[in-house]
Design a protein around this motif. Structure first.
Motif, PDB file in Angstrom:
ATOM      1  N   ASN A   1      58.091  45.575  88.354  1.00 54.49           N
ATOM      2  CA  ASN A   1      59.358  45.142  87.781  1.00 54.49           C
ATOM      3  C   ASN A   1      59.017  44.098  86.728  1.00 54.49           C
ATOM      4  O   ASN A   1      58.318  43.126  87.019  1.00 54.49           O
ATOM      5  CB  ASN A   1      60.285  44.550  88.845  1.00 54.49           C
ATOM      6  CG  ASN A   1      61.691  44.326  88.312  1.00 54.49           C
ATOM      7  OD1 ASN A   1      61.893  43.858  87.196  1.00 54.49           O
ATOM      8  ND2 ASN A   1      62.686  44.674  89.116  1.00 54.49           N
TER       9      ASN A   1
ATOM     10  N   THR B   1      69.729  45.684  82.782  1.00 58.72           N
ATOM     11  CA  THR B   1      69.536  47.110  83.055  1.00 58.72           C
ATOM     12  C   THR B   1      68.206  47.606  82.504  1.00 58.72           C
ATOM     13  O   THR B   1      67.574  48.492  83.101  1.00 58.72           O
ATOM     14  CB  THR B   1      70.684  47.942  82.451  1.00 58.72           C
ATOM     15  OG1 THR B   1      70.744  47.702  81.036  1.00 58.72           O
ATOM     16  CG2 THR B   1      72.013  47.579  83.088  1.00 58.72           C
TER      17      THR B   1
ATOM     18  N   ASP C   1      65.707  46.630  85.255  1.00 53.86           N
ATOM     19  CA  ASP C   1      65.822  47.200  86.595  1.00 53.86           C
ATOM     20  C   ASP C   1      65.785  48.727  86.626  1.00 53.86           C
ATOM     21  O   ASP C   1      65.110  49.320  87.471  1.00 53.86           O
ATOM     22  CB  ASP C   1      67.108  46.706  87.254  1.00 53.86           C
ATOM     23  CG  ASP C   1      67.102  45.198  87.461  1.00 53.86           C
ATOM     24  OD1 ASP C   1      65.995  44.627  87.583  1.00 53.86           O
ATOM     25  OD2 ASP C   1      68.178  44.597  87.477  1.00 53.86           O
ATOM     26  N   GLU C   2      66.497  49.377  85.706  1.00 54.71           N
ATOM     27  CA  GLU C   2      66.633  50.829  85.789  1.00 54.71           C
ATOM     28  C   GLU C   2      65.356  51.575  85.419  1.00 54.71           C
ATOM     29  O   GLU C   2      65.231  52.761  85.728  1.00 54.71           O
ATOM     30  CB  GLU C   2      67.798  51.291  84.912  1.00 54.71           C
ATOM     31  CG  GLU C   2      69.143  50.849  85.461  1.00 54.71           C
ATOM     32  CD  GLU C   2      70.303  51.355  84.632  1.00 54.71           C
ATOM     33  OE1 GLU C   2      70.056  52.124  83.673  1.00 54.71           O
ATOM     34  OE2 GLU C   2      71.456  50.979  84.946  1.00 54.71           O
TER      35      GLU C   2
ATOM     36  N   TYR D   1      63.257  50.938  91.446  1.00 55.62           N
ATOM     37  CA  TYR D   1      64.603  51.495  91.333  1.00 55.62           C
ATOM     38  C   TYR D   1      64.628  52.978  91.699  1.00 55.62           C
ATOM     39  O   TYR D   1      65.686  53.528  92.009  1.00 55.62           O
ATOM     40  CB  TYR D   1      65.082  51.295  89.889  1.00 55.62           C
ATOM     41  CG  TYR D   1      66.517  51.664  89.600  1.00 55.62           C
ATOM     42  CD1 TYR D   1      67.553  50.763  89.855  1.00 55.62           C
ATOM     43  CD2 TYR D   1      66.843  52.894  89.038  1.00 55.62           C
ATOM     44  CE1 TYR D   1      68.881  51.082  89.565  1.00 55.62           C
ATOM     45  CE2 TYR D   1      68.164  53.237  88.746  1.00 55.62           C
ATOM     46  CZ  TYR D   1      69.179  52.323  89.012  1.00 55.62           C
ATOM     47  OH  TYR D   1      70.483  52.649  88.716  1.00 55.62           O
ATOM     48  N   HIS D   2      63.458  53.641  91.686  1.00 50.03           N
ATOM     49  CA  HIS D   2      63.405  55.098  91.842  1.00 50.03           C
ATOM     50  C   HIS D   2      62.688  55.548  93.116  1.00 50.03           C
ATOM     51  O   HIS D   2      62.313  56.715  93.231  1.00 50.03           O
ATOM     52  CB  HIS D   2      62.710  55.718  90.629  1.00 50.03           C
ATOM     53  CG  HIS D   2      63.425  55.470  89.333  1.00 50.03           C
ATOM     54  ND1 HIS D   2      64.528  56.188  88.940  1.00 50.03           N
ATOM     55  CD2 HIS D   2      63.204  54.559  88.357  1.00 50.03           C
ATOM     56  CE1 HIS D   2      64.953  55.747  87.762  1.00 50.03           C
ATOM     57  NE2 HIS D   2      64.168  54.752  87.385  1.00 50.03           N
TER      58      HIS D   2
END
Length: 725
Positions: free
Chosen positions: A623, A644, A647-648, A653-654
C-alpha cells in the motif's frame, strides 16, 4: 501489426543446437564468481587529460593514455604503512589536481543505500607520509577541496574541515544530533529519492562550503527490531511516509577564513524540497533548485554571498510532476558566467537546453521524439556537448556530440546495444562502456580524433566461461496494444526449443515509473537463474508496461495518481498475449518481481486471477500509504488528496480475488520498503481466508543479501516454481 506474421517471425528466430555442456547451478550464480563481469575499479582522469588513475590490487596506478607500459604506482597498500606500522585496504580514493595529495578511504561501514562511514587517510606523495584524517572517529563523505589543501567531512551529524598541512580540525557546526539535526549529510528520504547522500559542496576557490541542514525533529520515526540478542534491539530512524511531515531543510555557506556562516534564503515555505545544490563558476554565487511538495513547480535560484541575496533564474511548471533526475542532474554552468545547460521534459521528451542567466530565456539544443539519457559534459573550446540518448531505440543507448547551437550532431559510439561514456577533462579522450544482450561488458579507451586507442577490459574470461554452458540470449519483440501503441518485451527460450511443445512461462516484472527492464544490455545474476529454469522446461518473458521510461512523458506519466492500475492491466494483457502463442501453456503462466515488481506481481495474481497460476512477490510495497513521501507523492500526490489512487490499486484491496499460488518474501530489516508492507498483506489474506506461502529473512535489508542469503532465497524461489507452476 499482423499477429499471424508476428508469430511466424517469432518461430523463425530458430534455436542454437544443443550439445553436452555444463549445467548452471545456483552455487555458480550466488556462491562463486563464475559469471561475474569485470569492470575497472575507481577510474579517475588526471587534470591534464593525458592519463587516468585506476585502483588495482591495492595499488593506485597512473597510466599513460597512449602507452600503458608507461605507468606509475602512486600508492601501494602493501608498502605504505600507517603511523603505528599497520596496513590499510584501499576501498576508495580521490586525488588533488596537482596529484600530490591522495585521500584514501578504508574500513567502510554501509549505512543506507548511498551512505557509509570510513576511516580516511591523507597520503602526501612529496613527504611519503600517511596520516589519519581525524582522531575523532569514522567520517562520512570526506572530500578534498579543489586546491587540495583542505578536506571536509561529516561526523555525528556535524560538518568539519581539516587543514592538511597543519592537521588542524575545525567544526563548522556543533549542534547535530541523531534523529534531530543533520548538517552536511542527507536525511533518509533525500538520500533514497533524490539520489545523493553528501549534502555539502566546496566553492571553486576552496574558501567556502555550501551545505544543507535537515531539521528532522518533527518527522515520525519508524522502528525496526534487530534480532539476534537475548532481547531484540530497536533501531529507530526518521522516515516520512506519504502525507506525513518531512524534514525542514535549509542551506548555509561556511566562510572558512572568516569563521562565519551565512544563511541562504530559500524562501518562507517550510514544506518544500531543495533537491540540488551546485556552485556556479563564480565563487561568490551558489545555485540551488527549489521544488514544491507536490513536485510540479521547479525553480533554479542563485544566492550571492557578497550581497546576501537570492534571485530566480529559471522555473518550470507541470500538470503531473517534475522529476529532478530529468531536470536537475544536467545543470552545467558555462565559463562565460552568463549561460547554463540544463535538461527538461517540457517538450514531452527529455532534451537539453541552454539558458541565459540574466533573462531566464532558453533555447533547445536537442529536439525530437526521443529521450536524452545523460549529459557527459561541455567542451568550452569547441562549443560541443557530449551526451547519451535513446534516439535509435528506446531499448538501447548511444553516445553523441552536438554543438551548443544544436547543429552538427554526430554519433560517437559505433557498437550496438547500450553505451555509456566518461570523457577526459579536455575531451580529447573518452572511455566507452558497451554491452548488449549477447555480449558482456567491454571497456575501450578512445581518442576523440583517432578512434580506439586500446581495449581496457573485454571480459574474455567471462565469454570463455559462457561457452562452457548452454546460454540462451534475450530476444526482443513488441506486443501490440489496441490503441496502436506497443509494449517492448523480451523472451528467453531453451537452446533445444521445440515450437510444437507447450511450455509453462515465467514473467519477470518491475514496471515502476521511468524504469526499464527491456534493455539491450548484458544482464546480471537473474539471467543465469533463468538459464537454470530453461533447462527445467520454462520460457522466460519480460514486458515493460506503460509508465516505464525511455519513451517520453505521455507514455511514462499515464500512471499519474493511479500507480498500479494501467501497469497491472498491461501485464495481464501481455500474459494473455503470451498465453495465445502456440508454444505457451496458458494454464501455467507465472509472474515474479522485487520491490515495485513485488507490488506488481502480487497485484497481477489477484487482479488477473484467471490468467496467472502463481506469483512470487519479494519485498513488495503493498500500500503506497506505507512508502516514503518524496517518491510516492511524486506519482500519487498525498493520501489526503488521492485516497482512491492509494487504496484501490493496492493488492490488499484485491485479496478476495486470489485463486493462484502466492509466495511472499521480505526482510525484517528493510529500511526502504518496510516489513510492515508484508504484514499488512498477510493480515488481509488471512482475513479473506486465502492460503499463501510466506518467508521472512531476519535483519536483511531491501536487497536480501549477505553470506548464503541469496543462495538460500533462490533455492526457495526455484522450489516454489517447480511445485506451483
Amino acid at each position: 501489426m499482423n499477429i499471424k506474421h508476428f508469430l511466424l517471425g517469432f518461430l523463425l528466430l530458430g534455436s542454437s543446437p544443443a550439445f553436452a555442456q555444463k549445467d548452471i547451478t545456483l552455487e555458480d550464480i550466488w556462491a562463486k564468481p563464475t559469471f561475474r563481469q569485470k569492470s575497472i575499479q575507481n577510474l579517475n582522469w588526471t587534470q591534464d587529460g593525458q592519463s587516468y588513475l585506476e585502483l588495482k590490487e591495492g595499488k593506485i596506478i597512473k597510466y599513460n593514455i597512449l602507452d600503458p607500459s608507461k605507468f606509475e604506482t602512486l600508492f601501494d597498500e602493501s608498502i605504505h604503512k600507517t603511523s603505528n606500522g599497520g596496513t590499510i585496504r584501499v576501498q576508495q580514493f580521490s586525488i588533488s589536481a596537482d596529484e600530490q595529495t591522495i585521500l584514501i578511504g578504508t574500513a567502510s561501514e554501509s549505512i543506507y543505500r548511498r551512505s557509509s562511514k570510513e576511516t580516511n587517510y591523507i597520503f602526501t606523495r612529496s613527504k611519503n607520509t600517511l596520516q589519519l584524517l581525524s582522531q575523532g572517529g569514522k567520517q562520512m563523505h570526506a572530500t578534498l577541496s579543489p586546491d587540495g589543501k583542505r578536506v571536509a567531512f561529516v561526523r555525528d551529524n556535524n560538518l568539519f574541515w581539516t587543514d592538511i598541512q597543519t592537521g588542524k580540525e575545525t567544526a563548522v557546526t556543533t549542534n547535530g544530533k541523531f534523529n534531530h539535526i543533520i548538517h552536511g549529510a542527507c536525511d533518509w528520504v533525500y538520500e533514497e529519492e533524490f539520489s545523493f547522500a553528501k549534502a555539502f559542496t566546496w566553492s571553486p576557490d576552496s574558501k567556502k562550503i555550501a551545505f544543507y541542514t535537515f531539521d528532522e525533529s518533527q518527522v515520525p520515526e519508524y522502528n525496526m527490531q534487530m534480532w539476534g540478542d537475548l532481547y531484540p534491539k530497536d533501531y529507530r530512524y526518521k522516515y516520512p511516509k506519504a502525507g506525513e511531515a518531512n524534514s525542514i531543510v535549509s542551506l548555509s555557506v561556511a566562510l572558512l577564513d572568516e569563521n562565519k556562516i551565512q544563511a541562504v534564503q530559500v524562501g518562507p515555505e517550510k514544506n518544500q524540497y531543495i533537491p540540488r545544490l551546485k556552485w556556479t563558476k563564480n565563487p561568490d554565487v551558489v545555485g540551488f533548485i527549489r521544488l514544491n511538495r507536490l513536485q510540479n513547480h521547479m525553480e533554479l535560484l542563485h544566492h550571492s554571498i557578497s550581497k546576501a541575496t537570492t534571485s530566480l533564474i529559471y522555473e518550470e511548471h507541470a500538470e503531473t510532476s517534475i522529476e529532478i533526475e530529468a531536470v536537475g542532474n544536467d545543470i552545467t554552468y558555462l565559463n562565460d558566467g552568463k549561460s547554463f545547460i540544463f535538461s527538461s521534459e517540457r517538450s514531452g521528451f527529455k532534451h537539453l537546453y541552454v539558458g541565459d542567466i540574466a533573462s531566464g530565456k532558453f533555447t533547445p539544443i536537442t529536439t525530437g521524439n526521443w529521450e536524452v539519457d545523460d549529459l557527459y559534459g561541455y567542451n568550452e573550446k569547441t562549443k560541443t556537448l557530449y551526451f547519451n540518448s535513446a534516439e535509435l531505440s528506446p531499448i538501447g543507448r548511444q553516445v553523441y556530440s552536438i554543438k551548443l547551437d544544436g547543429t552538427n550532431k554526430k554519433t560517437i559510439s559505433t557498437l550496438s546495444g547500450t553505451n555509456t561514456a566518461s570523457f577526459s577533462p579536455d575531451f580529447s579522450y573518452y572511455i566507452l562502456n558497451n554491452s548488449s544482450a549477447k555480449k558482456p561488458l567491454s571497456i575501450g579507451l578512445y581518442s576523440a580524433s583517432k578512434g580506439l586507442v586500446r581495449v581496457l577490459e573485454d571480459n574474455q574470461k567471462l565469454q570463455a566461461q559462457i561457452t562452457e554452458y548452454q546460454i540462451s540470449p534475450r530476444e526482443f519483440f513488441e506486443i501490440p496494444l489496441a490503441n496502436g501503441d506497443h509494449l517492448n518485451a523480451y523472451w528467453i527460450k531453451p537452446t533445444n526449443f521445440d515450437p510444437n511443445k507447450k511450455y509453462p512461462a515465467l514473467m519477470h516484472v518491475y514496471g515502476g515509473p521511468g524504469s526499464q527492464q527491456v534493455l539491450d544490455s548484458y544482464p546480471g545474476g537473474d539471467f543465469y537463474w533463468y538459464q537454470m529454469l530453461l533447462k527445467k522446461g520454462y520460457l522466460i518473458y519480460c514486458v515493460d508496461n506503460r509508465g516505464t521510461g525511455g519513451r517520453g512523458v505521455a507514455f511514462k506519466k499515464i500512471t499519474y495518481q493511479n500507480l498500479g492500475r494501467i501497469e497491472v492491466q498491461d501485464q495481464i494483457f501481455a500474459a494473455k498475449f503470451i498465453g495465445n502463442l502456440p508454444y505457451v501453456d496458458a494454464s501455467r503462466i507465472g509472474i515474479w518481481g522485487w520491490s515495485y515488481g513485488g507490488f506488481m506481481s502480487s497485484n497481477c495474481l489477484m487482479q488477473g486471477a484467471d490468467v496467472f497460476k502463481a506469483a512470487i512477490s519479494v519485498a513488495p510495497v503493498t500500500n503506497w500509504r506505507f512508502y516514503d513521501s518524496i517518491y510516492t507523492e511524486r506519482y500519487q500526490r498525498t493520501p489526503q488528496e488521492n485516497p482512491t489512487g492509494y487504496d484501490e490499486n493496492s493488492p490488499v484491496y484485491h485479496v478476495n480475488k486470489l485463486k493462484g499460488n502466492l509466495l511472499l518474501v521480505h526482510g525484517t530489516g528493510d529500511d526502504n520498503v518496510h516489513f510492515q508492507n508484508a504484514v499488512a498483506l498477510e493480515d488481509a489474506l488471512i482475513k479473506a481466508n486465502k492460503q499463501f506461502q510466506t518467508f521472512y529473512y531476519p535483519n536483511r535489508n531491501h536487497g536480501i543479501s549477505g553470506g548464503n542469503t541469496r543462495l538460500h532465497l533462490y533455492n526457495m524461489l526455484t522450489n516454489f516454481l517447480e511445485k506451483n507452476l
